[in-house]
Design an enzyme around this catalytic site. Structure first.
Site, PDB file in Angstrom:
ATOM      1  N   PHE A  14       0.939  -0.721  -0.144  1.00 20.03           N
ATOM      2  CA  PHE A  14       0.031   0.242   0.027  1.00 20.03           C
ATOM      3  C   PHE A  14       1.001   1.505  -0.161  1.00 20.03           C
ATOM      4  O   PHE A  14       1.952   1.120   0.733  1.00 20.03           O
ATOM      5  CB  PHE A  14      -0.957   0.143   0.852  1.00 20.03           C
ATOM      6  CG  PHE A  14      -1.968   1.005   1.513  1.00 20.03           C
ATOM      7  CD1 PHE A  14      -3.264   0.508   1.479  1.00 20.03           C
ATOM      8  CD2 PHE A  14      -1.758   2.351   1.444  1.00 20.03           C
ATOM      9  CE1 PHE A  14      -4.282   1.300   1.320  1.00 20.03           C
ATOM     10  CE2 PHE A  14      -2.225   3.370   1.507  1.00 20.03           C
ATOM     11  CZ  PHE A  14      -3.870   2.443   1.275  1.00 20.03           C
ATOM     12  N   LEU A  15       0.815   2.084  -0.955  1.00 22.78           N
ATOM     13  CA  LEU A  15       2.186   3.116  -0.871  1.00 22.78           C
ATOM     14  C   LEU A  15       1.036   4.506  -1.950  1.00 22.78           C
ATOM     15  O   LEU A  15       0.400   4.384  -2.806  1.00 22.78           O
ATOM     16  CB  LEU A  15       2.922   2.534  -1.763  1.00 22.78           C
ATOM     17  CG  LEU A  15       4.053   3.335  -1.884  1.00 22.78           C
ATOM     18  CD1 LEU A  15       6.346   2.510  -1.352  1.00 22.78           C
ATOM     19  CD2 LEU A  15       4.369   4.221  -3.218  1.00 22.78           C
ATOM     20  N   ILE A  16       1.517   5.452  -0.870  1.00 22.90           N
ATOM     21  CA  ILE A  16       0.633   6.728  -1.968  1.00 22.90           C
ATOM     22  C   ILE A  16       2.206   7.755  -2.363  1.00 22.90           C
ATOM     23  O   ILE A  16       3.456   7.673  -1.126  1.00 22.90           O
ATOM     24  CB  ILE A  16       0.073   7.929  -0.798  1.00 22.90           C
ATOM     25  CG1 ILE A  16      -1.045   7.061  -0.357  1.00 22.90           C
ATOM     26  CG2 ILE A  16       0.126   8.488  -0.693  1.00 22.90           C
ATOM     27  CD1 ILE A  16      -2.602   7.027  -1.038  1.00 22.90           C
ATOM     28  N   GLN A  64       2.019  12.163   0.537  1.00 19.98           N
ATOM     29  CA  GLN A  64       1.621  11.829   2.107  1.00 19.98           C
ATOM     30  C   GLN A  64       0.856  13.093   3.069  1.00 19.98           C
ATOM     31  O   GLN A  64       0.971  14.437   1.983  1.00 19.98           O
ATOM     32  CB  GLN A  64       2.815  11.538   2.569  1.00 19.98           C
ATOM     33  CG  GLN A  64       2.667  10.362   1.325  1.00 19.98           C
ATOM     34  CD  GLN A  64       4.700   9.521   1.787  1.00 19.98           C
ATOM     35  OE1 GLN A  64       4.734   9.755   2.417  1.00 19.98           O
ATOM     36  NE2 GLN A  64       4.886   8.283   1.391  1.00 19.98           N
ATOM     37  N   LYS A  69      -2.766  14.648   2.863  1.00 20.92           N
ATOM     38  CA  LYS A  69      -3.391  14.740   2.481  1.00 20.92           C
ATOM     39  C   LYS A  69      -4.894  14.388   2.887  1.00 20.92           C
ATOM     40  O   LYS A  69      -5.364  14.223   2.616  1.00 20.92           O
ATOM     41  CB  LYS A  69      -3.109  15.054   1.171  1.00 20.92           C
ATOM     42  CG  LYS A  69      -1.798  15.872   0.887  1.00 20.92           C
ATOM     43  CD  LYS A  69      -1.662  16.367  -0.459  1.00 20.92           C
ATOM     44  CE  LYS A  69      -0.586  17.363   0.002  1.00 20.92           C
ATOM     45  NZ  LYS A  69       0.202  18.253  -0.760  1.00 20.92           N
ATOM     46  N   SER A  80      -5.775   7.636   3.910  1.00 19.05           N
ATOM     47  CA  SER A  80      -6.789   6.926   4.555  1.00 19.05           C
ATOM     48  C   SER A  80      -8.454   6.525   3.159  1.00 19.05           C
ATOM     49  O   SER A  80      -9.398   5.429   3.542  1.00 19.05           O
ATOM     50  CB  SER A  80      -7.920   7.856   5.184  1.00 19.05           C
ATOM     51  OG  SER A  80      -6.854   7.988   5.918  1.00 19.05           O
ATOM     52  N   GLU A  83      -0.618  -8.353   4.715  1.00 18.62           N
ATOM     53  CA  GLU A  83       0.089  -8.039   4.920  1.00 18.62           C
ATOM     54  C   GLU A  83       0.895  -7.705   5.652  1.00 18.62           C
ATOM     55  O   GLU A  83       1.570  -6.649   5.331  1.00 18.62           O
ATOM     56  CB  GLU A  83       0.610  -9.109   3.599  1.00 18.62           C
ATOM     57  CG  GLU A  83       2.269  -9.762   3.317  1.00 18.62           C
ATOM     58  CD  GLU A  83       2.515  -9.910   1.728  1.00 18.62           C
ATOM     59  OE1 GLU A  83       1.813 -10.058   1.354  1.00 18.62           O
ATOM     60  OE2 GLU A  83       3.481 -10.108   1.455  1.00 18.62           O
TER      61      GLU A  83
HETATM   62  N1  ACO Z   1      -3.720  17.935   6.105  1.00 20.31           N
HETATM   63  C1  ACO Z   1      -2.662  17.020   7.115  1.00 20.31           C
HETATM   64  N2  ACO Z   1      -2.325  16.116   8.514  1.00 20.31           N
HETATM   65  C2  ACO Z   1      -3.129  15.297   7.213  1.00 20.31           C
HETATM   66  C3  ACO Z   1      -4.188  15.110   6.138  1.00 20.31           C
HETATM   67  C4  ACO Z   1      -3.957  16.659   6.202  1.00 20.31           C
HETATM   68  N3  ACO Z   1      -5.688  17.407   5.181  1.00 20.31           N
HETATM   69  N4  ACO Z   1      -5.209  14.477   6.358  1.00 20.31           N
HETATM   70  C5  ACO Z   1      -4.686  13.176   6.914  1.00 20.31           C
HETATM   71  N5  ACO Z   1      -3.660  13.720   7.695  1.00 20.31           N
HETATM   72  C6  ACO Z   1      -2.688  12.933   8.932  1.00 20.31           C
HETATM   73  C7  ACO Z   1      -3.419  11.665   9.584  1.00 20.31           C
HETATM   74  O1  ACO Z   1      -4.157  12.330   9.985  1.00 20.31           O
HETATM   75  C8  ACO Z   1      -2.288  10.953   9.617  1.00 20.31           C
HETATM   76  O2  ACO Z   1      -1.725  11.176  10.698  1.00 20.31           O
HETATM   77  P1  ACO Z   1      -1.403  10.616  11.724  1.00 20.31           P
HETATM   78  O3  ACO Z   1      -0.308  10.149  10.491  1.00 20.31           O
HETATM   79  O4  ACO Z   1      -0.505  11.398  12.335  1.00 20.31           O
HETATM   80  O5  ACO Z   1      -1.871   9.585  12.517  1.00 20.31           O
HETATM   81  C9  ACO Z   1      -1.574  11.279   8.788  1.00 20.31           C
HETATM   82  O6  ACO Z   1      -2.126  12.211   8.132  1.00 20.31           O
HETATM   83  C10 ACO Z   1      -1.620   9.985   7.532  1.00 20.31           C
HETATM   84  O7  ACO Z   1      -3.492   9.582   7.213  1.00 20.31           O
HETATM   85  P2  ACO Z   1      -3.287  10.201   5.419  1.00 20.31           P
HETATM   86  O8  ACO Z   1      -2.764  10.790   5.037  1.00 20.31           O
HETATM   87  O9  ACO Z   1      -4.766   9.398   5.461  1.00 20.31           O
HETATM   88  O10 ACO Z   1      -2.241   8.702   5.281  1.00 20.31           O
HETATM   89  P3  ACO Z   1      -0.989   8.983   3.658  1.00 20.31           P
HETATM   90  O11 ACO Z   1      -2.027   9.305   2.474  1.00 20.31           O
HETATM   91  O12 ACO Z   1      -0.179   9.639   4.462  1.00 20.31           O
HETATM   92  O13 ACO Z   1      -0.380   7.658   3.331  1.00 20.31           O
HETATM   93  C11 ACO Z   1       0.506   5.794   4.109  1.00 20.31           C
HETATM   94  C12 ACO Z   1      -0.386   6.677   4.440  1.00 20.31           C
HETATM   95  C13 ACO Z   1       0.212   5.032   3.336  1.00 20.31           C
HETATM   96  C14 ACO Z   1       1.618   4.971   5.057  1.00 20.31           C
HETATM   97  C15 ACO Z   1       1.657   6.369   3.013  1.00 20.31           C
HETATM   98  O14 ACO Z   1       2.783   7.536   4.073  1.00 20.31           O
HETATM   99  C16 ACO Z   1       3.145   5.818   2.569  1.00 20.31           C
HETATM  100  O15 ACO Z   1       2.640   5.417   1.471  1.00 20.31           O
HETATM  101  N6  ACO Z   1       3.928   5.403   3.018  1.00 20.31           N
HETATM  102  C17 ACO Z   1       5.349   4.961   2.728  1.00 20.31           C
HETATM  103  C18 ACO Z   1       4.992   3.210   2.482  1.00 20.31           C
HETATM  104  C19 ACO Z   1       4.384   2.352   3.791  1.00 20.31           C
HETATM  105  O16 ACO Z   1       4.575   2.797   4.719  1.00 20.31           O
HETATM  106  N7  ACO Z   1       3.297   1.685   3.176  1.00 20.31           N
HETATM  107  C20 ACO Z   1       3.105   1.130   4.314  1.00 20.31           C
HETATM  108  C21 ACO Z   1       3.498  -0.154   4.115  1.00 20.31           C
HETATM  109  S1  ACO Z   1       2.516  -1.986   5.243  1.00 20.31           S
HETATM  110  C22 ACO Z   1       1.810  -2.070   3.790  1.00 20.31           C
HETATM  111  O17 ACO Z   1       1.398  -1.681   2.886  1.00 20.31           O
HETATM  112  C23 ACO Z   1       0.969  -3.502   4.476  1.00 20.31           C
END
Ligand code: ACO
Length: 319
Positions: free
Chosen positions: A219-221, A226, A228, A232, A254
């Site tokens: 799962f990757l953004i 990220q 934003k 979610s 996984e």
């Molecule tokens: N402004 C500021 N912060 C925000 C906003 C916004 N508009 N919207 C959401 N957020 C915050 C959330 O509250 C959350 O905060 P937290 O980390 O303190 O809980 C944080 O941003 C992340 O939430 P999202 O924005 O919904 O998630 P994101 O789009 O950043 O995706 C992910 C998260 C998938 C982990 C991403 O960072 C990523 O791809 N990372 C690299 C790869 C990775 O680690 N993937 C998961 C591996 S495990 C697997 O693949 C099964």
């Protein structure tokens, strides 16, 4: 040459610092990898160069890759072939090396005919910060997905610990993609796998009634997008589509890392809260295992995850 030139450390650098990844649209956004060990070895060190920079650049729409290695000095016999090691993980005959003008011409040309998948592959659409995004699902065997996935899969190695390339000849892999509807930029993707769920021989013989477990594998953004809310929104799009699919019995993940666990907990709890499930959870000590199992199945949640959620709900209700 000075004395310091004979010290090995003068010719050693961190692979995570040397590799610079960029996504290019009107401007280039550059960011470092989190891991490089699958490409440059467990120590994540590169030997044999001074001032080494390995540019790995993608056009933000087509993800046409470009590689350009630069350094001020190189040990003629001992330097690692950093370019070759990187190319081993990129689609062959698709990467443009060194010739930036050729790369720009090629992706501009590709962009002119680039179109998003047909509507029948659309899973959902959402708005985020005033912009429309579309989620598509395609099997790995579809040409669009095969080509784009070959280009982006290196991001799984660079950002997800212990990730490895999926077997693109296995049709059970399906990829969910998010695109910006206007710019057609790809925001992120999820590789998912459908496991056949064996329950009994009668069901097995009845091929129309085959049930599956759906697994979120990678799962990757992409880093510039990220934090934003896309993670979610994509997770919820996936879960909604599996809830609507009668052949899916359970949703599994996984090896989730900490940030994915957070994202999943937050969104699962929000969903259960909206469904008013919090009100249904009995007091601590009064919860029957059979009730848990029944509620878990209805929501297609994994055992471990559902128990965690119940614990969090109990803590919330006690507070
Ligand atoms: N402004 C500021 N912060 C925000 C906003 C916004 N508009 N919207 C959401 N957020 C915050 C959330 O509250 C959350 O905060 P937290 O980390 O303190 O809980 C944080 O941003 C992340 O939430 P999202 O924005 O919904 O998630 P994101 O789009 O950043 O995706 C992910 C998260 C998938 C982990 C991403 O960072 C990523 O791809 N990372 C690299 C790869 C990775 O680690 N993937 C998961 C591996 S495990 C697997 O693949 C099964």
């Amino acid at each position: 040459l000075s004395v310091s030139d004979f010290k090995p450390e003068a010719w050693t650098c961190s692979a995570n610092e040397a590799l610079k990844i960029s996504l290019v649209s009107e401007n280039a956004i550059q960011f470092p990898p989190v891991f490089t060990y699958p490409i440059y070895g467990d120590a994540e060190q590169i030997f044999g160069y001074k001032d080494l920079i390995i540019h790995l650049v993608f056009d933000s729409v087509t993800f046409k890759p470009f590689v350009n290695v630069k350094y001020s000095d190189k040990l003629r016999n001992d330097a690692e072939d950093v370019e070759r090691k990187l190319l081993n993980f990129l689609p062959s005959n698709d990467v443009i090396i060194k010739n930036e003008a050729q790369w720009v011409d090629t992706f501009n040309e590709e962009q002119r005919s680039f179109s998003l998948p047909a509507d029948r592959f659309k899973v959902s659409e959402y708005e985020n910060e005033g912009t429309q995004f579309i989620v598509y699902k395609q099997s790995i065997k579809e040409d669009f997905t095969k080509k784009l996935h070959r280009r982006v899969q290196i991001f799984t190695l660079l950002f997800i610990e212990a990730a490895s390339y999926i077997d693109e000849t296995d049709d059970n892999w399906e990829i969910y993609w998010i695109f910006n509807k206007n710019t057609k930029q790809c925001i992120g993707f999820v590789t998912t796998y459908k496991y056949w769920n064996y329950s009994n021989a009668i069901q097995f013989d009845n091929s129309e009634n085959i049930k599956f477990k759906a697994k979120i594998s990678q799962f990757l953004i992409f880093p510039p997008y990220q934090h934003k809310g896309h993670g979610s929104l994509l997770y919820n799009a996936l879960v909604d589509s599996w809830h609507q699919n009668d052949s899916i019995l359970e949703i599994t993940v996984e090896d989730p890392n900490e940030s994915f666990d957070d994202l999943r907990d937050r969104n699962d709890l929000e969903r259960l809260y909206k469904e008013k499930f919090f009100d249904l959870v009995p007091k601590q000590g009064e919860i029957a295992e059979i009730w848990i199992e029944d509620e878990r199945r209805k929501r297609k949640l994994e055992k471990r995850q559902f128990h965690r959620l119940i614990e969090m709900i109990l803590l919330y209700k006690d507070s």
